[in-house]
Motif scaffolding. Structure first.
Motif, PDB file in Angstrom:
ATOM      1  N   ALA B 150       1.102  -1.458   0.069  1.00  0.00           N
ATOM      2  CA  ALA B 150      -0.034  -0.065  -0.672  1.00  0.00           C
ATOM      3  C   ALA B 150       0.940   1.059  -0.418  1.00  0.00           C
ATOM      4  CB  ALA B 150      -0.948   0.177   1.123  1.00  0.00           C
ATOM      5  N   THR B 205       1.459   1.166  -6.188  1.00  0.00           N
ATOM      6  CA  THR B 205       1.836   2.295  -6.733  1.00  0.00           C
ATOM      7  C   THR B 205       3.406   1.834  -6.976  1.00  0.00           C
ATOM      8  OG1 THR B 205       2.026   4.178  -5.018  1.00  0.00           O
ATOM      9  CG2 THR B 205       3.614   4.693  -6.358  1.00  0.00           C
ATOM     10  N   PRO B 394      12.130   3.637  -9.696  1.00  0.00           N
ATOM     11  CA  PRO B 394      12.412   2.782  -9.438  1.00  0.00           C
ATOM     12  C   PRO B 394      11.431   2.226  -7.717  1.00  0.00           C
ATOM     13  CG  PRO B 394      13.871   3.587  -7.502  1.00  0.00           C
ATOM     14  CD  PRO B 394      13.141   4.556  -8.603  1.00  0.00           C
ATOM     15  N   THR B 395      11.712   0.520  -8.186  1.00  0.00           N
ATOM     16  CA  THR B 395      11.100   0.141  -6.933  1.00  0.00           C
ATOM     17  C   THR B 395      11.688  -1.246  -6.678  1.00  0.00           C
ATOM     18  OG1 THR B 395       8.812  -0.485  -5.892  1.00  0.00           O
ATOM     19  CG2 THR B 395       8.926  -1.387  -8.128  1.00  0.00           C
ATOM     20  N   ARG B 396      10.937  -1.842  -5.498  1.00  0.00           N
ATOM     21  CA  ARG B 396      11.811  -3.094  -4.942  1.00  0.00           C
ATOM     22  C   ARG B 396      10.688  -4.023  -4.841  1.00  0.00           C
ATOM     23  NH1 ARG B 396      16.751  -4.146  -3.235  1.00  0.00           N
ATOM     24  NH2 ARG B 396      17.830  -1.829  -3.614  1.00  0.00           N
ATOM     25  N   PHE B 401      15.900  -4.749  -7.125  1.00  0.00           N
ATOM     26  CA  PHE B 401      15.624  -4.004  -7.848  1.00  0.00           C
ATOM     27  C   PHE B 401      15.039  -3.874  -9.394  1.00  0.00           C
ATOM     28  CE2 PHE B 401      17.155   0.258  -9.869  1.00  0.00           C
ATOM     29  CZ  PHE B 401      17.022   0.773  -8.991  1.00  0.00           C
TER      30      PHE B 401
END
Lengths: 437, 437
Positions: B150, B205, B394-396, B401
Motif C-alpha cells: 500500500a 504505486t 525504481p521500486t523493490r 531492484f
C-alpha cells in the motif's frame, strides 16, 4: 491589477503556456540545477517598491523554468516564506536564512496549519513519554487550550488529533491572559491530564480580539508546552510598522500562521506557517518509501514531511507575483487603506445615536449593533442580507447578538462604505418604524 | 486541447474574468437561487461525446454565475461526483442521486482521503465504545491494516490519526487476500487490540497490483470494520468496460477514492472520494460556530464537515470542463491509448533477451529490469535519469531492484515509446559493455 491590465497580462500568460505546450519536447525531462540555485537568481527580500508585470513575467523563464516544478517549487516557497517572514519582522530563528532549524511552509488553510502544529506537538510529547517509558492511555490524557473566542478550527484540530480541547475564558477585551492559562494547566495536571499545546489567537474571527501572547508564551515556556499562534486574518497587518507591536511575543512561539489569502491579495489557498524547529514537524510526518527517495535528501527541506498531503501545488508563484508587483509599500498601503475605511465606518456608526460599537476597532472589522433587543438586530441583519446589496455576518458576545462589518475587497472605496451605511440605515429605520421588535 | 486551441480559449476566459472584474458592481452580493438549482440546469450524467469549448463556455454564465461561489461550488461538486460515480458504475448507494446517505466530495489528494476515512472510522468505533461505557486507553489499541504494497500515505494516516498500522503480507500477485486479513484480525483481537479500518488498494504505486477487494470486503463486513478502497491511479481505468471488473467488490466498501488528477486529465489537485454514510464523516468533523451558521442547513451537504480544511476551492469546475470536452468516450479512449502504449513497451522489453518483465502489465505501468544484478539495474537507472532524456523511477520486490516505466502524459505517442526504449537500450548496452557490474 485593474481589469484592463489583467486582460493584457493574462493573455500574455496564456501565450506563454501555449508556447510551453508546443515546445515541451525541446526541454529537459528533469532539471539539472543544483540545490539552492534559486537563491542565486533572486533577491533575499521583497522589493520595497512595486515592479512592473513585464519584469515579473520575464523572470518566469529565467528563474522558474530551469528548475521546472522540482526543485523550483520547493526553493521558491522557501524564499517567499523568508521574504514574508522578514516583512513581518519575525525573529530570525523562524527563517531559513538563519541556517538553523526554522523555516516556513505554505499550508492550504489555517485549519490545516493548526492541525499540523497540534500533530507535531502531540508527537513531541508522546516521544518524550516513550523515552521515559511511561505507558498506556497517554493519548487520551493530552489536553490543548485556546480562548473561547478562538476559531472553530482549533476545536476541530483537537477532535481530529484525538485529544481533549479546553476553551478558556477571556478578559473584558476578549483576550486570553497568562494567569487564566496558568491556573487551567495546574488544575488539569492535578487531575492527571497532560497539557501539551496552547493556541493563541491574534485577531479572532468573532471580533478581531488579541490574546496576550507575551503572557501565554511565558507560561508555555515555563511549563514546556507547545505554543502555536494563529493570526490568520490579522497577520497581514503586521507588515505595517504601526501594527507590528501586536505581534510582540511571537519569539516565544513554536509555530506561527497567517493567511496571505485573507488580506494580502494572494488568491486562495495560501496559509503561511513558520516553525522554530522543523525536526518536530518531520518526526511527526515522515514516512519514506523507496519510490519517493531522492539523492538530494538533507540538502533541502522535503516539504512533504511538513504537511498532510503528499502532492503539492506551486503556490509560492502567486506570492512571488503579488509581492513583487505591489512591493512592501504597496502591500502596506493596501492594509492601511482598509483600516482607514473601517474607522470611517466606525465614525458613521458612532455618530448615529441608534447604534453602538461593541468592540474597539483595531483593523478592518467593525462589530456594532442597534441599541435594543437581539430580535431587532437579528431582523435587521436578515433583511439586509435578503436584499443582497451588501452582506454582513453575525456574532455573539456574552449572549448579545452583534453584527460584523468587514472591509476586505481590494476594490473597496470610501463610496462603498457610505453606500453600505445608507443601506444599513435604510433597513434599520424601516424595522424601527414598524416598532414591533 | 491542443496548444493553439488553448491559446484561443484561454484568452476568451481571460476576457471573461476581466469583464467580470469590470462589471462586478452590477451583480448581486449573494445569489438568490434555491438549493438544488444546478440540477435543473445541467444533465444528471456526463455526455458520451465531447462538446465544444463554446458550449462549455456559455454555460459558465448560464449555470455558474447565478449561483456564484456558493452554492454553485457545492452543487456542481455534488453533480460532478455523481457524474464520475456513474462513469465508474459505482453502486447507487454512493451517489447523491440515490437520495440516501451516500455521496462524493473532492479532497486534495488520496493521502487526505485516506486520513479522512481513517478519522471517520476512528470516530465511529470510539463512539460505539463510549455508548457501551468502555473507558480508558481505547485509542491506543486501535489498529488499521493495509497490504505491505500500500501507499505510504496509509502508514502516514495511521501516524497522524494516532493509531497502530499493521502492514500485511501479499500473495504472489502482490495482492492482499482475505485469509491473511482474517488471521491478522483474530491474532490482534486476542492481544486486546481493536481492528477498525482496512485500506484495500487497487493499483499499487510500486507495481499496479490489485488487492482482492471482494475477499477483504467480506471479512470487513463480517468483522464490522470500516473498509476503505484506494484506487488513486487505477481508478480512472474503471470507466472502461474492459477494466470495470477490477472494481468488483466495491459494494462492500464504506469509502472509495480515485484521483481524476492522476489519469483523467483534470489538473492537480483533485481526488474524488465517495462515502456510503455521510453521517459517519460529519460526526467526526463537525464543529459549528455561529459565524458559520446558515439558513440552508440540512438542505444541502456542508462539505466543510467532509474534510480537514474549512475553506474550499471550486475544483469541480475543472472536472465539468474536462468531462464535457472529452465526453465519456474521449476519456475512455485516453485510458485505452495509454494501456495500449504500455503493452507496446512491454512487447519491446519481452523481445529483448537481456530484459525481463517483472509483473503483469494491466494498465499503464510496466515494471521491468535487466536480467542481472541490482547494481547493474541501479547503474542503468542512474545514467538514464542523469542524461535527462526520459525519467524512470525504481521500486523493490522481494529485495529485487526493479525499474518502473509509466505512461502518463496526454501527449505520449508510439514514437515516444520507441524513443524511450532506444534510450534504455543505449544506456543498457553501454553499461553491459563496460562489463564490471
Amino acid at each position: 491589477m485593474e481589469a484592463e491590465e489583467f486582460r493584457r497580462c493574462g493573455k500574455q500568460m496564456v501565450d506563454f503556456v501555449a508556447d510551453y505546450i508546443s515546445n515541451i519536447r525541446d526541454r529537459r525531462v528533469v532539471p539539472d540545477v543544483h540545490p539552492g540555485y534559486i537563491l542565486e537568481l533572486i533577491p533575499d527580500q521583497a522589493p520595497d517598491e512595486g515592479e512592473s508585470w513585464e519584469e515579473v513575467f520575464k523572470d518566469i523563464e529565467r528563474v522558474i523554468m530551469p528548475g521546472a516544478s522540482s526543485p523550483a517549487c520547493t526553493e521558491l516557497e522557501m524564499v517567499m516564506l523568508d521574504w514574508l517572514g522578514k516583512m513581518l519582522q519575525l525573529p530570525e530563528v523562524f527563517l531559513f536564512s538563519s541556517k538553523g532549524l526554522g523555516g516556513g511552509v505554505i499550508q492550504g488553510t489555517a485549519s490545516e496549519a493548526t492541525l499540523v502544529a497540534l500533530l507535531s506537538a502531540r508527537n513531541k510529547i508522546l516521544s518524550t513519554f516513550k523515552t521515559e517509558n511511561k505507558v498506556g492511555g497517554t493519548m487520551e490524557k493530552l489536553i490543548c487550550y485556546a480562548s473561547v473566542q478562538a476559531h472553530s478550527s482549533v476545536e476541530k484540530a483537537g477532535m481530529l488529533g484525538g485529544v481533549k480541547f479546553c476553551p478558556l475564558p477571556v478578559d473584558n477585551n476578549l483576550s486570553l491572559r497568562g494567569d487564566v492559562l496558568q491556573s487551567a494547566i495546574e488544575k488539569d495536571r492535578a487531575k492527571g491530564d497532560i497539557p501539551f499545546l496552547v493556541v493563541g489567537t491574534l485577531g479572532t474571527t468573532n471580533s478581531c480580539a488579541f490574546d496576550n501572547i507575551k503572557e501565554l508564551g511565558e507560561v508555555c515556556s515555563k511549563e514546556n508546552i507547545w505554543f502555536h499562534i494563529d493570526a490568520a486574518y490579522a497577520g497581514s497587518a503586521f507588515i505595517c510598522p504601526e501594527f507590528r507591536h501586536l505581534l510582540d511575543g511571537v519569539e516565544k512561539a513554536d509555530s506561527f500562521t497567517m493567511n496571505p489569502h485573507k488580506w494580502m491579495m494572494v488568491n486562495f489557498d495560501c496559509s503561511a506557517m513558520w516553525i522554530k524547529n522543523r525536526h518536530d514537524l518531520v518526526e511527526a510526518f515522515n514516512v519514506n518509501p523507496i519510490y519517493l527517495k531522492h539523492d538530494k535528501e538533507g540538502q533541502i527541506p522535503d516539504y512533504r514531511h511538513w504537511q498532510i498531503p503528499l502532492g503539492r501545488r506551486f503556490r509560492s508563484l502567486k506570492m512571488w507575483f503579488v509581492f513583487r508587483m505591489f512591493g512592501v509599500k504597496g502591500l502596506q498601503a493596501h492594509i492601511q487603506k482598509h483600516v482607514g475605511l473601517a474607522h470611517e465606518f466606525e465614525e458613521l456608526v458612532t455618530k448615529d445615536q441608534r447604534f453602538e460599537i461593541v468592540f474597539p476597532v483595531i483593523l478592518g472589522l467593525v462589530c456594532f449593533r442597534l441599541k435594543g433587543s437581539d430580535t431587532l438586530n437579528e431582523e435587521v441583519l436578515r433583511l439586509i442580507n435578503e436584499r443582497g446589496k451588501i452582506t454582513l455576518t453575525p456574532t455573539r458576545f456574552k449572549e448579545m447578538f452583534v453584527i460584523r462589518f468587514a472591509v476586505c475587497s481590494k476594490n473597496t472605496e470610501s463610496a462603498d462604505i457610505q453606500y453600505a451605511w445608507q443601506e444599513i440605515c435604510y433597513i434599520s429605520t424601516q424595522v424601527l418604524l414598524e416598532g414591533k421588535l
